[in-house]
Enzyme design. Sequence first.
Site: not given
Length: 360
Positions: A102, A169, A193
Amino acid sequence: MKKVHNFSAGPCILPQEVLKKASEAVVNFDDLNLSLIEISHRSKNVVAVMEKAQNLVRELLNVPANYEILFLQGGASLGFYTAALNYLSKDGKAVYVNTGTWAKKAIKEAKLVGNIEVVASSEDDGFKYIPKGFNIPADADFLHITTNNTIYGTQYPEIPKSPVPIIADMSSDIFSRPVNVSDYAMIYAGAQKNMGPAGTTLFIVNKDLLGKTGRTIPSMLDYQLHIDKESMYNTPPVFPIYVSMLTLDWLKNLGGVPAIEKINAEKAAAMYAEIDRNPLFVGYTAVEDRSKMNATFNLVDDTHKELFDSMWKEAGISGINGHRSVGGYRASMYNALPLESVQALVKVMQEFEEKVSVKA
């Protein structure tokens, strides 16, 4: 109905009481005899949902007054691009740390906007650790990090001391531990998540740092415009925001972020203790950088894989296969996963050891 222990890496497990309330709202929301998903987002009932969700974020994370809270669309994947678009000046540069898939995607998207420098990476060892002691240029517009890496199972034990604003993030560990929001220019996190269903992304934005890029930003990608329109410039993803609101309310009633941090630490301690004790398993990541959200581990001998897989499936355990790029196993222990589920997996691992010992 047989109990399922849901270790899915995302979309995540949600509290049962949240799922019940959400299902009721799909049929009859606020006793209107209308579904939540068929009424105007401009109605006072839906506006109240947005406001409550934003207020819960502010309360649970002690968000300062100069930060705005947005629930937008596009996932963290769009956030990779918009973070740079809104905070990277035309003639400036931003610095990134590469800690996995990511982070690499964030770097790729940011390079479409401007000058990006990767100041540290753990790719040399399969992203098994978090880089430390790297230099952060004081002339950068911001430092970007991914606080928890779901695929590899690493997590920043501490946030780097930075001379420039940090953008983070936090998709997979938001609300799992206390955060000093004032350390960041922006925090963003996909809901699926650790907060709610897929479909909305949380942005916690330092509005004082906006408007300094020197570029024209398309309307849908402009944080300031979304702030001005109170996160309703276009039709928001009402249902994911509503379920996120319910989840945040559940967390508040549990005792908030400090309370869940203790529970998460207990779950992670039990999981890693078994990984380290059991001679049939080996952890994937550096011990000091292990994630409390995603425990990654492998079998020492893959000839036992068929037996182990059959045992955890029989025990009602779901979602522990590792990511395809890493293999092995991954136990995702998000906020709503009960300690009971971790104990069930640990028990299977112990019984697996006994069976293998008897065969030997």
